[in-house]
Design an enzyme around this catalytic site. Sequence first.
Site, PDB file in Angstrom:
ATOM      1  N   HIS A 171       6.958   4.189   3.500  1.00 17.46           N
ATOM      2  CA  HIS A 171       5.892   5.103   3.921  1.00 17.46           C
ATOM      3  C   HIS A 171       6.250   5.695   5.279  1.00 17.46           C
ATOM      4  O   HIS A 171       6.576   4.970   6.216  1.00 17.46           O
ATOM      5  CB  HIS A 171       4.548   4.358   3.977  1.00 17.46           C
ATOM      6  CG  HIS A 171       4.052   3.999   2.606  1.00 17.46           C
ATOM      7  ND1 HIS A 171       3.524   2.780   2.297  1.00 17.46           N
ATOM      8  CD2 HIS A 171       4.051   4.734   1.452  1.00 17.46           C
ATOM      9  CE1 HIS A 171       3.188   2.775   0.997  1.00 17.46           C
ATOM     10  NE2 HIS A 171       3.505   3.945   0.474  1.00 17.46           N
ATOM     11  N   GLU A 174       5.174   4.463   8.859  1.00 17.68           N
ATOM     12  CA  GLU A 174       5.289   3.039   9.167  1.00 17.68           C
ATOM     13  C   GLU A 174       6.597   2.767   9.928  1.00 17.68           C
ATOM     14  O   GLU A 174       7.436   1.955   9.544  1.00 17.68           O
ATOM     15  CB  GLU A 174       5.135   2.241   7.866  1.00 17.68           C
ATOM     16  CG  GLU A 174       3.742   2.509   7.253  1.00 17.68           C
ATOM     17  CD  GLU A 174       3.523   1.973   5.847  1.00 17.68           C
ATOM     18  OE1 GLU A 174       4.371   1.195   5.363  1.00 17.68           O
ATOM     19  OE2 GLU A 174       2.502   2.334   5.229  1.00 17.68           O
ATOM     20  N   HIS A 305       6.289  -3.049   5.330  1.00 18.41           N
ATOM     21  CA  HIS A 305       5.296  -1.986   5.547  1.00 18.41           C
ATOM     22  C   HIS A 305       4.516  -2.317   6.816  1.00 18.41           C
ATOM     23  O   HIS A 305       4.685  -3.374   7.406  1.00 18.41           O
ATOM     24  CB  HIS A 305       4.311  -1.926   4.370  1.00 18.41           C
ATOM     25  CG  HIS A 305       4.906  -1.363   3.113  1.00 18.41           C
ATOM     26  ND1 HIS A 305       4.601  -0.123   2.636  1.00 18.41           N
ATOM     27  CD2 HIS A 305       5.820  -1.888   2.260  1.00 18.41           C
ATOM     28  CE1 HIS A 305       5.289   0.104   1.526  1.00 18.41           C
ATOM     29  NE2 HIS A 305       6.041  -0.952   1.276  1.00 18.41           N
ATOM     30  N   GLU A 378       3.257  -6.698   5.381  1.00 20.18           N
ATOM     31  CA  GLU A 378       2.517  -5.700   6.153  1.00 20.18           C
ATOM     32  C   GLU A 378       2.551  -6.186   7.599  1.00 20.18           C
ATOM     33  O   GLU A 378       1.959  -7.212   7.927  1.00 20.18           O
ATOM     34  CB  GLU A 378       1.069  -5.582   5.674  1.00 20.18           C
ATOM     35  CG  GLU A 378       0.925  -5.101   4.237  1.00 20.18           C
ATOM     36  CD  GLU A 378       0.954  -3.582   4.093  1.00 20.18           C
ATOM     37  OE1 GLU A 378       1.221  -2.874   5.090  1.00 20.18           O
ATOM     38  OE2 GLU A 378       0.721  -3.106   2.973  1.00 20.18           O
TER      39      GLU A 378
HETATM   40  O1  0X9 Z   1      -0.459   0.465  -0.692  1.00 21.40           O
HETATM   41  C1  0X9 Z   1       0.717   0.141  -0.470  1.00 21.40           C
HETATM   42  O2  0X9 Z   1       1.667   0.711  -0.964  1.00 21.40           O
HETATM   43  C2  0X9 Z   1       0.992  -1.013   0.491  1.00 21.40           C
HETATM   44  N1  0X9 Z   1       0.132  -0.932   1.635  1.00 21.40           N
HETATM   45  S1  0X9 Z   1       0.335   0.271   2.743  1.00 21.40           S
HETATM   46  O3  0X9 Z   1      -0.800   0.259   3.640  1.00 21.40           O
HETATM   47  N2  0X9 Z   1       1.615  -0.030   3.624  1.00 21.40           N
HETATM   48  O4  0X9 Z   1       0.499   1.501   2.043  1.00 21.40           O
HETATM   49  C3  0X9 Z   1       0.722  -2.329  -0.210  1.00 21.40           C
HETATM   50  C4  0X9 Z   1       1.526  -2.533  -1.453  1.00 21.40           C
HETATM   51  C5  0X9 Z   1       1.385  -3.923  -1.968  1.00 21.40           C
HETATM   52  N3  0X9 Z   1       0.854  -3.989  -3.289  1.00 21.40           N
HETATM   53  C6  0X9 Z   1      -0.483  -4.162  -3.526  1.00 21.40           C
HETATM   54  N4  0X9 Z   1      -1.349  -4.291  -2.588  1.00 21.40           N
HETATM   55  N5  0X9 Z   1      -0.888  -4.261  -4.798  1.00 21.40           N
HETATM   56 ZN    ZN Z   2       3.271   1.157   3.429  1.00 20.66          ZN
END
Ligand code: 0X9
Ligand code: ZN
Length: 415
Positions: A171, A174, A305, A378
Site C-alpha cells: 500500500h 505505508e 503493512h 501491521e
Molecule cells: O486491508 C488490508 O489490506 C490490510 N490492512 S491495511 O490497513 N494495511 O490496508 C490487512 C490485510 C490482512 N487481511 C485481513 N485483515 N483479512
Molecule cells: Zn496495507
Amino acid sequence: MRTRRRLALVAVVGALALVTGWSASAQESPDRGLYRVTAADAEARTEVARSGVDVLGVRGGAVEVVASPAQASALRARGFDVELTGDVAAALTSRSGPRSVADFPAGDEGYHTYDEMVAELRAAADEHAEIASLSSVGSSYEGRDMPIVKISDNAATDEDEPEVLFTCTMHAREHLTTEMCLRIVNRFTDGYGSDETVTGFVDTREIWVIPSQNPDGAEFDISGGEYQGWRKNRQPNEDGSVGTDLNRNFSYKWGCCGGSSGTPSAETYRGASAASAPEVTNVQNWVNSRVVGGEQQITAHIDFHTFSELVLWPFGHTNDQVTEGMTEEEYARFEDVGTRMAESNGYTPGQSSSLYITDGDINDWMWGTHKVLSFCFEMYPASGGIDGFYPPDEEIGPQTARNDAAVDILLTNAG
Ligand code: 0X9
Ligand code: ZN
Ligand code: CA
Ligand code: CA
Ligand code: CA
C-alpha cells in the site's frame, strides 16, 4: 544579484503564461492527436503547413502532423484526406521513463524515495557481493523496476536451504514498511561475520526481500510536496478512476467473499480480474518460480503493512479457523508462531479475518496456493487517523528495530 533578477524575470513570464494560457511549447492542448494528411506535392504540403498544425515529417506523399480536432476538420473541409493515427500524450508517456520524486516532505527526509531505496540496495549488494545479490521481479505499471534482494552465504548459488520472503509497501502510503525491508537487508548484510545470530541465519537460510511492491503508488504519494494519502497502485481503470488495491488482487479466491470492492474508484477495488495489476503478477510469478522440482522453496513469509500493531495470519476470506486448505494442526502452527512473534514486539496477534474479511490478499494466496507460513504485520502506530500512515522519520529506527526479534523467530521456524 544577476541570477536573482533573471529568476524573477522567468517567474513573471511563467506567471503570464499561466494567466493567458500562452506557452512556447505546443503541448497545452489535452486532446491533440497524431494525424496523417495525404499531400502528394509540395504545394499541398505547404498548404498543410500553413494551416497552423505542427508538422512532424513528410514521407511517401503524406505529412505526419500534430493537430487539434478542429484543425483536422478544417483540413478535411479543404479536401485533404486526414487520418487519426495516435494519441500525443500516450506517445510522449511511452517514451518517458517514470518521473522521480526529489524527496519526502520536509522533516521526513529520513524516509527513502524510490531512487534512494534502489541506491541503498545497490550499495548493500556491492559491498557484500558474496552474500547479497540484487535482481528484479519485473516492472510496475509505470515502468519502475521492482527490486528483490537475496541474502545468503554463496548468494549466487541456489542452495538447499529454507527460503524466507519479506515483502513491503503493498500500500502506497505505508512508507514505514519500505524502511522495515531496508532494515532487514542492512541487518543481514552489515551484521554478517560480526553478529552471531545474523551470521547463523545467513549461513543456513536464503532470505529474499522485496522492499516495494507498489513503487508507482509510493512515489505518487510523496509527489507534489505533501502526502496524498494514496493506497492503491497507479493503473488506470475503465471508468477514468485510478488504482487497484494490490492486496485484493491476488489469485486465491479472488473476489470470493465480500472482502473487496468491484467499484473501480473504491479504495479496496479488486481489479478487473485476478492478478490484473502488473505488480501482483510480478510477485506471484516470482513466488511461482520458486517451485523447484515440484516443491515450493519458500517456507515462511511476512508482508509488512501499517498501521495498528498487529500480527495477522490466514485466512482472511473466512471467519472459520479450520476450512478448505487449513487443518486444525496448520491453524495451531500459525497461532503458535504468530503469538510468539507478537510477544516479541508487543503487537496483538490474531487471524486476519478477526480484523475484517478480505479476499485476494497476499497471505491467503501464499498459504492457499503454496502452503507458505505467511503473516501480515501491521506496524506502528497502534492507532491513529490518516496521520497514522506518516510517523515522523525519527520513528524509523525504533519501529523497525522493534521487529528484529520477530523476524528472527520467523527465520527459526522456517527450518
Ligand atoms: O486491508 C488490508 O489490506 C490490510 N490492512 S491495511 O490497513 N494495511 O490496508 C490487512 C490485510 C490482512 N487481511 C485481513 N485483515 N483479512
Ligand atoms: Zn496495507
Ligand atoms: Ca524528522
Ligand atoms: Ca546459501
Ligand atoms: Ca534454495
